[in-house]
Design a protein around this motif. Structure first.
Motif, PDB file in Angstrom:
ATOM      1  N   LYS A  57      37.193  31.334  46.575  1.00 31.12           N
ATOM      2  CA  LYS A  57      37.204  32.638  45.912  1.00 31.12           C
ATOM      3  C   LYS A  57      37.264  33.710  46.982  1.00 31.12           C
ATOM      4  CE  LYS A  57      34.680  31.562  41.686  1.00 31.12           C
ATOM      5  NZ  LYS A  57      33.473  31.800  40.907  1.00 31.12           N
ATOM      6  N   TRP A 117      37.290  38.001  47.542  1.00 37.12           N
ATOM      7  CA  TRP A 117      37.217  39.394  47.076  1.00 37.12           C
ATOM      8  C   TRP A 117      37.653  40.275  48.233  1.00 37.12           C
ATOM      9  CZ3 TRP A 117      33.645  35.662  46.206  1.00 37.12           C
ATOM     10  CH2 TRP A 117      33.188  35.459  44.895  1.00 37.12           C
ATOM     11  N   LYS A 173      27.878  37.283  36.529  1.00 32.29           N
ATOM     12  CA  LYS A 173      29.114  37.497  37.288  1.00 32.29           C
ATOM     13  C   LYS A 173      30.249  37.791  36.317  1.00 32.29           C
ATOM     14  CE  LYS A 173      27.062  36.093  41.113  1.00 32.29           C
ATOM     15  NZ  LYS A 173      25.740  36.045  40.501  1.00 32.29           N
ATOM     16  N   ILE A 174      31.068  38.761  36.656  1.00 31.13           N
ATOM     17  CA  ILE A 174      32.211  39.075  35.812  1.00 31.13           C
ATOM     18  C   ILE A 174      33.449  39.122  36.707  1.00 31.13           C
ATOM     19  CG2 ILE A 174      31.847  41.584  36.063  1.00 31.13           C
ATOM     20  CD1 ILE A 174      32.886  41.877  33.205  1.00 31.13           C
ATOM     21  N   ASN A 175      34.606  38.782  36.138  1.00 34.40           N
ATOM     22  CA  ASN A 175      35.833  38.832  36.920  1.00 34.40           C
ATOM     23  C   ASN A 175      36.136  40.282  37.308  1.00 34.40           C
ATOM     24  OD1 ASN A 175      38.630  39.055  37.603  1.00 34.40           O
ATOM     25  ND2 ASN A 175      38.922  37.011  36.756  1.00 34.40           N
ATOM     26  N   PRO A 176      36.211  40.574  38.621  1.00 34.74           N
ATOM     27  CA  PRO A 176      36.363  41.964  39.071  1.00 34.74           C
ATOM     28  C   PRO A 176      37.629  42.644  38.556  1.00 34.74           C
ATOM     29  CG  PRO A 176      35.987  40.504  40.923  1.00 34.74           C
ATOM     30  CD  PRO A 176      36.118  39.646  39.727  1.00 34.74           C
ATOM     31  N   GLY A 180      39.211  42.023  35.505  1.00 33.77           N
ATOM     32  CA  GLY A 180      39.031  42.357  34.086  1.00 33.77           C
ATOM     33  C   GLY A 180      38.045  43.493  33.906  1.00 33.77           C
ATOM     34  N   TYR A 195      40.960  40.242  43.701  1.00 32.43           N
ATOM     35  CA  TYR A 195      40.172  39.015  43.618  1.00 32.43           C
ATOM     36  C   TYR A 195      41.090  37.856  43.251  1.00 32.43           C
ATOM     37  CZ  TYR A 195      37.276  35.550  41.173  1.00 32.43           C
ATOM     38  OH  TYR A 195      36.695  34.395  40.743  1.00 32.43           O
ATOM     39  N   CYS A 196      40.784  36.683  43.771  1.00 35.88           N
ATOM     40  CA  CYS A 196      41.494  35.515  43.265  1.00 35.88           C
ATOM     41  C   CYS A 196      40.630  34.278  43.444  1.00 35.88           C
ATOM     42  CB  CYS A 196      42.823  35.342  43.982  1.00 35.88           C
ATOM     43  SG  CYS A 196      42.749  34.248  45.366  1.00 35.88           S
ATOM     44  N   SER A 197      40.824  33.314  42.553  1.00 32.96           N
ATOM     45  CA  SER A 197      40.172  32.017  42.750  1.00 32.96           C
ATOM     46  C   SER A 197      41.281  30.977  42.849  1.00 32.96           C
ATOM     47  CB  SER A 197      39.221  31.695  41.594  1.00 32.96           C
ATOM     48  OG  SER A 197      39.946  31.623  40.398  1.00 32.96           O
TER      49      SER A 197
END
Length: 218
Positions: free
Chosen positions: A210, A212, A4-7, A9, A195-197
């Motif tokens: 989270k 998206w 998983k990667i931060n969408p 970044g 996206y945010c957490s």
């Protein structure tokens, strides 16, 4: 396994821009980063304190910071700027003084502007705050997510995925639940995805939210 990667970044430089724009020598970089963090925290705390009690949503979508040698420009993107501006035109000046005190600036000017977002519920941060408010009031998580999805559909988004993890509904064992509506193509770099957490403290522990949101494709 799937990595998983931060969408945000992942898409920097294509569909996503930076939220902080400044240049620093390598030895001063960490100081600048901590400064940004402090500015954002200070603004969020101020908004929370001076908000009307009735609404649980702060309505800050994002805070952009641009630094020059003698000037720091802060742009606050808000969904409901009335919460901050209404009643007191001096609020923004007050906020400026607050931030200046927090970071004790002497020779740098601070400039804060507020821009309004047309469709606030198309923004994950504002949605996460909405869901968090519902969960604090012990609304069942499915109901909260469904209501949030309805709100985003009004904001003309193409898809949304919401994930909540932790002791959901106060159950003994923590678990992860998610719901997806529409398309959320995380692999496609062309796709503009927000996206945010968000962490929410409830009576029975901390829950993680989270979100998206698939806005549009270039």
């Amino acid at each position: 396994m799937g990595q998983k990667i931060n969408p945000l970044g992942f898409r920097l430089g294509t569909t996503q821009g930076h939220h902080s724009l400044w240049f620093a020598q390598p030895k001063n970089y960490s100081k600048g980063l901590q400064e940004d963090q402090k500015i954002r925290e200070c603004i969020k705390n101020y908004v929370q304190k001076n908000m009307r009690i009735s609404s649980s949503v702060e309505g800050i979508a994002r805070i952009e910071i641009q630094k020059r040698i003698d000037l720091i420009q802060i742009i606050i993107h808000m969904g409901f700027p009335k919460l901050l501006v209404e009643g007191k035109p001096r609020r923004i000046q007050e906020l400026q003084i607050n931030v200046q005190k927090e970071l004790n600036y002497v020779n740098r000017k601070l400039n804060i502007t507020i821009t309004r977002i047309t469709k606030p519920y198309g923004h994950p941060n504002i949605l996460a705050e909405f869901i968090a408010g519902q969960l604090r009031n012990r609304v069942s998580f499915r109901k909260a997510i469904k209501k949030a999805i309805e709100l985003t559909e009004q904001a003309d988004t193409k898809g949304i995925q919401v994930q909540i993890a932790g002791r959901i509904d106060g159950k003994e064992i923590a678990r992860v639940e998610w719901i997806r509506e529409g398309r959320v193509p995380l692999q496609t770099i062309r796709a503009q995805i927000d996206y945010c957490s968000y962490r929410v403290r409830t009576i029975y522990g901390v829950l993680g939210i989270k979100i998206w949101i698939f806005v549009d494709e270039e």
